[in-house]
Design a protein around this motif. Sequence first.
Motif, PDB file in Angstrom:
ATOM      1  N   PHE A   1       0.844  -1.199   0.000  1.00 30.64           N
ATOM      2  CA  PHE A   1       0.000   0.000   0.000  1.00 30.64           C
ATOM      3  C   PHE A   1       0.877   1.246   0.000  1.00 30.64           C
ATOM      4  CE2 PHE A   1      -2.960  -3.071   2.037  1.00 30.64           C
ATOM      5  CZ  PHE A   1      -4.005  -2.974   1.130  1.00 30.64           C
ATOM      6  N   SER A   2       0.418   2.276  -0.703  1.00 33.66           N
ATOM      7  CA  SER A   2       1.182   3.520  -0.762  1.00 33.66           C
ATOM      8  C   SER A   2       0.954   4.393   0.465  1.00 33.66           C
ATOM      9  CB  SER A   2       0.811   4.303  -2.026  1.00 33.66           C
ATOM     10  OG  SER A   2      -0.584   4.600  -2.043  1.00 33.66           O
ATOM     11  N   ASP A   3      -0.165   4.190   1.137  1.00 32.06           N
ATOM     12  CA  ASP A   3      -0.483   5.000   2.318  1.00 32.06           C
ATOM     13  C   ASP A   3       0.311   4.483   3.518  1.00 32.06           C
ATOM     14  OD1 ASP A   3      -1.754   6.276   4.547  1.00 32.06           O
ATOM     15  OD2 ASP A   3      -3.521   6.607   3.292  1.00 32.06           O
ATOM     16  N   PRO A   4       1.055   5.366   4.194  1.00 30.03           N
ATOM     17  CA  PRO A   4       1.871   4.920   5.331  1.00 30.03           C
ATOM     18  C   PRO A   4       1.077   4.683   6.614  1.00 30.03           C
ATOM     19  CG  PRO A   4       2.082   7.290   5.034  1.00 30.03           C
ATOM     20  CD  PRO A   4       1.233   6.805   3.895  1.00 30.03           C
ATOM     21  N   ALA A   5      -0.237   4.931   6.572  1.00 29.35           N
ATOM     22  CA  ALA A   5      -1.046   4.779   7.783  1.00 29.35           C
ATOM     23  C   ALA A   5      -0.972   3.355   8.306  1.00 29.35           C
ATOM     24  CB  ALA A   5      -2.497   5.151   7.488  1.00 29.35           C
ATOM     25  N   ASP A   6      -1.219   3.197   9.578  1.00 37.44           N
ATOM     26  CA  ASP A   6      -1.229   1.883  10.220  1.00 37.44           C
ATOM     27  C   ASP A   6      -2.500   1.741  11.048  1.00 37.44           C
ATOM     28  OD1 ASP A   6      -0.490  -0.601  11.070  1.00 37.44           O
ATOM     29  OD2 ASP A   6       0.802   0.124  12.688  1.00 37.44           O
ATOM     30  N   PRO A   7      -3.446   0.899  10.648  1.00 34.98           N
ATOM     31  CA  PRO A   7      -3.410   0.056   9.445  1.00 34.98           C
ATOM     32  C   PRO A   7      -3.640   0.870   8.169  1.00 34.98           C
ATOM     33  CG  PRO A   7      -5.495  -0.208  10.584  1.00 34.98           C
ATOM     34  CD  PRO A   7      -4.651   0.663  11.467  1.00 34.98           C
ATOM     35  N   PRO A   8      -3.197   0.369   7.021  1.00 28.73           N
ATOM     36  CA  PRO A   8      -3.188   1.172   5.794  1.00 28.73           C
ATOM     37  C   PRO A   8      -4.552   1.525   5.228  1.00 28.73           C
ATOM     38  CG  PRO A   8      -2.481  -1.081   5.350  1.00 28.73           C
ATOM     39  CD  PRO A   8      -2.529  -0.941   6.826  1.00 28.73           C
ATOM     40  N   LEU A   9      -5.603   0.742   5.562  1.00 30.72           N
ATOM     41  CA  LEU A   9      -6.930   1.000   4.985  1.00 30.72           C
ATOM     42  C   LEU A   9      -7.909   1.546   6.020  1.00 30.72           C
ATOM     43  CD1 LEU A   9      -7.427  -2.124   2.648  1.00 30.72           C
ATOM     44  CD2 LEU A   9      -6.435   0.107   2.099  1.00 30.72           C
ATOM     45  N   GLN A  10      -7.397   2.159   7.063  1.00 31.36           N
ATOM     46  CA  GLN A  10      -8.273   2.585   8.150  1.00 31.36           C
ATOM     47  C   GLN A  10      -9.295   3.639   7.730  1.00 31.36           C
ATOM     48  OE1 GLN A  10      -6.218   5.436  11.051  1.00 31.36           O
ATOM     49  NE2 GLN A  10      -4.489   4.304  10.203  1.00 31.36           N
ATOM     50  N   SER A  11      -9.047   4.375   6.650  1.00 34.00           N
ATOM     51  CA  SER A  11     -10.010   5.394   6.209  1.00 34.00           C
ATOM     52  C   SER A  11     -10.952   4.886   5.121  1.00 34.00           C
ATOM     53  CB  SER A  11      -9.268   6.631   5.691  1.00 34.00           C
ATOM     54  OG  SER A  11      -8.542   6.321   4.511  1.00 34.00           O
ATOM     55  N   LEU A  12     -10.792   3.616   4.716  1.00 31.44           N
ATOM     56  CA  LEU A  12     -11.625   3.075   3.638  1.00 31.44           C
ATOM     57  C   LEU A  12     -12.938   2.519   4.165  1.00 31.44           C
ATOM     58  CD1 LEU A  12     -11.992   2.181   0.636  1.00 31.44           C
ATOM     59  CD2 LEU A  12     -10.917   0.014   1.289  1.00 31.44           C
ATOM     60  N   LYS A  13     -14.038   3.028   3.628  1.00 30.62           N
ATOM     61  CA  LYS A  13     -15.357   2.452   3.898  1.00 30.62           C
ATOM     62  C   LYS A  13     -15.743   1.619   2.683  1.00 30.62           C
ATOM     63  CE  LYS A  13     -17.046   6.449   6.547  1.00 30.62           C
ATOM     64  NZ  LYS A  13     -16.028   7.448   6.132  1.00 30.62           N
ATOM     65  N   PHE A  14     -16.274   0.426   2.925  1.00 28.54           N
ATOM     66  CA  PHE A  14     -16.634  -0.407   1.771  1.00 28.54           C
ATOM     67  C   PHE A  14     -17.903  -1.200   2.025  1.00 28.54           C
ATOM     68  CE2 PHE A  14     -14.516  -3.654   4.256  1.00 28.54           C
ATOM     69  CZ  PHE A  14     -15.069  -4.858   3.843  1.00 28.54           C
ATOM     70  N   VAL A  15     -18.524  -1.571   0.921  1.00 29.59           N
ATOM     71  CA  VAL A  15     -19.721  -2.402   0.883  1.00 29.59           C
ATOM     72  C   VAL A  15     -19.388  -3.579  -0.023  1.00 29.59           C
ATOM     73  CG1 VAL A  15     -22.091  -2.505   0.020  1.00 29.59           C
ATOM     74  CG2 VAL A  15     -21.319  -0.497   1.281  1.00 29.59           C
ATOM     75  N   ALA A  16     -19.943  -4.766   0.253  1.00 29.06           N
ATOM     76  CA  ALA A  16     -19.585  -5.934  -0.564  1.00 29.06           C
ATOM     77  C   ALA A  16     -20.789  -6.823  -0.838  1.00 29.06           C
ATOM     78  CB  ALA A  16     -18.493  -6.739   0.123  1.00 29.06           C
ATOM     79  N   PHE A  17     -20.859  -7.286  -2.083  1.00 34.42           N
ATOM     80  CA  PHE A  17     -21.856  -8.297  -2.462  1.00 34.42           C
ATOM     81  C   PHE A  17     -21.176  -9.343  -3.329  1.00 34.42           C
ATOM     82  CE2 PHE A  17     -25.106 -10.138  -5.253  1.00 34.42           C
ATOM     83  CZ  PHE A  17     -26.037 -10.552  -4.303  1.00 34.42           C
ATOM     84  N   GLY A  18     -21.473 -10.608  -3.045  1.00 34.62           N
ATOM     85  CA  GLY A  18     -20.867 -11.706  -3.789  1.00 34.62           C
ATOM     86  C   GLY A  18     -21.874 -12.486  -4.598  1.00 34.62           C
ATOM     87  N   LEU A  19     -21.419 -13.021  -5.706  1.00 31.70           N
ATOM     88  CA  LEU A  19     -22.233 -13.886  -6.553  1.00 31.70           C
ATOM     89  C   LEU A  19     -21.588 -15.263  -6.546  1.00 31.70           C
ATOM     90  CD1 LEU A  19     -22.071 -10.849  -7.868  1.00 31.70           C
ATOM     91  CD2 LEU A  19     -23.478 -11.869  -9.648  1.00 31.70           C
ATOM     92  N   GLY A  20     -22.326 -16.255  -6.062  1.00 31.55           N
ATOM     93  CA  GLY A  20     -21.765 -17.594  -5.946  1.00 31.55           C
ATOM     94  C   GLY A  20     -22.762 -18.668  -6.320  1.00 31.55           C
ATOM     95  N   ASN A  21     -22.347 -19.904  -6.074  1.00 31.58           N
ATOM     96  CA  ASN A  21     -23.164 -21.068  -6.395  1.00 31.58           C
ATOM     97  C   ASN A  21     -22.910 -22.106  -5.315  1.00 31.58           C
ATOM     98  OD1 ASN A  21     -24.053 -23.621  -7.494  1.00 31.58           O
ATOM     99  ND2 ASN A  21     -24.059 -22.681  -9.518  1.00 31.58           N
TER     100      ASN A  21
END
Length: 690
Positions: A147-167
Motif C-alpha cells: 500500500f502507498s499509504d503509510p497509515a497503520d493500518p493502511p486501509l483505516q479510512s476506507l469504507k466499503f460495501v460488498a456483495f458476492g455472486l456464488g453457487n
Amino acid sequence: MAQLDTLDVVVLATLLFGTVAYLTKGTYWGVTKDPYATSYANTNGNKQAKTRNIVEKMDESNKNCVVFYGSQTGTAEDYASRLAKEGKSRFGLETMVADLEDYDFDNLGSLGEDRVAIFVLATYGEGEPTDNAVDFYEFITADEPAFSDPADPPLQSLKFVAFGLGNNTYEHYNSMVRNVSKALEKFGAQRIGMAGEGDDGAGTMEEDFLAWKEPMWKALAEKMGLEEREAVYEPVFGIVDRENLTKDSPEVYLGEPNKMHLEGTAKGPFNAHNPYIAPISESRELFTVKDRNCLHMEIDISGSNLNYTTGDHIAVWPTNSGIEVDRFLDITGLLEKRDSVISLKALEPTAKVPFPTPTTYDAIVRYHMEICAPVSRQFIATIAPFAPTEEAKAEMTKLGNDKDYFHEKITNRYFNIAQALAHVGGLEKWTAVPFSAFVEGLNKVQPRYYSISSSSLVQKKKIAITAVVESLQIPGQVEPLKGVTTNYLFSLMKKQHGDPSPDPLSYNITGPRNKYDGIHVPVHVRNSNFKLPSDPSKPIIMVGPGTGVAPFRAFVQERAAQAKAGENVGRTLLFFGCRKKAEDFLYSSEWKEYEKDMGGKFSLITAFSREGSKKVYVQHRLKEHAKEVNELLQQKAYFYVCGDAANMAREVNSTLARILSEQRDIPESKAEEVVKSMRAANQYQEDVWS
C-alpha cells in the motif's frame, strides 16, 4: 458439458465484448469523425482507463462512490451498474462503475473518509477470482500488500460495501466476497452493512441481491449522512438520431463487435473481446427421437491463432432469434424504426457505451441486448412510470414491489421482457419507455460456454461441441421456452444439411452484412482447470450423464490415441447415463472403438433411467462398482464429475463418501473429509452447471 443458455435455467448475463471508448470531457475516439462512435474501432479488447489511479480518477470526475466489479459472465457488472444508478437516483451519490482490471489498488487507503467503495464480486469455478479480478485478488490477499499509504493500518479510512455472486453447489461458495471482505478488514477497512451473498445454485441470485441492498442502503445512508429522495429515472446514455446515415452506410455497425470486423480485416488475437468467425466443418444429430435434438458440431479453428487443450471450453457468440427481435421491437413501438441509425452518447464521463455505434435498433436488439432473459423485478419497477395506461402502471408497480406476486405472474411463466410487457399492457405499445432504459436495464448478450468434446491431441484444429437443443414446454403456456444459443446452432446445422423447412425462430444465421454466410459461427476459447492428469498412466474415474459426457469423450479419445501410440495408459472408468439406449445413448458406436484401442483399460458403465420399472442413475452404478472405485482411488485415481450441479453432482458426491465409508470402514463424516481433501488436492474435479 454443454453449459446452458440464459433461458436454460442458468441466468447468465452480460456480454464481455470488450468495453468501449474512454469518454472524458467531451472528447471521443472512434470511427472516422463520428463524435459518438466508440473505441471498439481499433482495439481487440478493453480500453483501459486513462489513469490507473482510482483516487485521481474520482478526483477528476468528482465522484464519491466507486462500484468495482469482478465479473465472468457479466452478471456482477450488471449489478454494479444497477447499484451505481440507484445510489445516484435515490441518495444523490456521485457514482462510477469500475472494472477491477482497469485500476491499481496500492492507494485504496487514500480514497478518503467522505467516499465509499462498493465491491461486487463473482466467484468463478472452485473458489477462483474472475479473469478481470485476478490481479486485485492476488494483491489484496497477499500477506503484506504494498500500500502507498503509510497509515497503520493502511486501509483505516476506507469504507466499503460488498456483495458476492456464488453457487452453493461448489465447495468454495462465495469465497471471493468472503476472502476479500476479510482481507480488507484485516488492513483496517470498515465494512458497511452485511456482505451480501447471492446463490445461483439455488436460483435465488436476483432476490438475494434485492433483499441485501435495501438494508445496505439504509446502513450506508446512516454512515455517510445521506438523505433518501424519490428515485427518478436518469439516463446514463443519450440516444442520438443519425439521420445522415442509413443502415447501408459503411461506418454503421450492424452487429459487428469491433471496427476490424466492420471493415472485414478481423485478425487475432481472438478472445472474449474479439471472436473468430469460424466455419462449421461438419454437424450431425446424436438423438434418434423426433421430439428431442442433440447436436454434434465440429468447429474449424485452423484459420485462426486459437489453440485449446483437452478439457477447455469453447464460447459461442449467439444472436437473438428473429421472432424475439420482432416481438421486442413491436411491443416497444420500434418496429418501423428498426433500421434507423442511432448513436449512444455517455451522459457522464465515467460511463462506457456497451457496444459499438453508430448502429441500428435492430442490430442492438438482435446482437447486443439479452431480450430473452428472465425479467428482473427491479427493472420492472424502474420502467413502471412509463407504462402506457394507469392500470398498467399500477400493475407494474405491484409487480416491482411484491416478490411473491412477481413470481406468480412473471417468473413462474418464464416471461422475457417483451412477453411481460405484453402481459401487463395488453394491446398497448410501450412507446414511452426511453430506449436508454432498455440499454441500461437489460443485460448484454454474452457468449455461452460449452465443454469441448474433442481431444486437442487427436484434432488440434477442430473443436467439437455436444449440445442438447433446449426447448421446454411450460404448463399453461402456448409457446415453448427456447434456448437462445442451442437453437441458433440447430438452425445452422439444418442449413448445413440443406433442410428446406423454414426456421420457425427466424435466426439471421448469415450474420451482419451476411459475413457469416457459408455456415460460420463466432467463437473464442476459454481455458479450464478441468484437466486429465499429466501422467497418462494414472487411473481416472469419470461421471457424466447426458451432455455431461462431452469432456469425457475428449478424455477417452485422448487416452485411446495415447494407447495406440504405445503409451502406458491407466485404468479409465466412465459412468454414463441417459434415458434410453435406443434414443439418447451419446456416441454409442465410438465407445466400442475406444475399448478396442485401449486394450481393456477402458470400461463404460451405463445407466438407462427409463428402461426398467425402477429409475437407475449414474450414482447407482457408482455404488455397484464401489470396490473398484475405492481401489482406484487408493491408487490416487483422479475423479471427475460433469453435468447438473443441483442434483446429480451432489448425489455423486454423497455416494462417493458412502462408498469410502463402507469400503474403508470409517465413519461417513471421516469419509466426507476424505472427499474434501481430494477436492483440495485437485484429485476430485467438477465441471458442472445449475
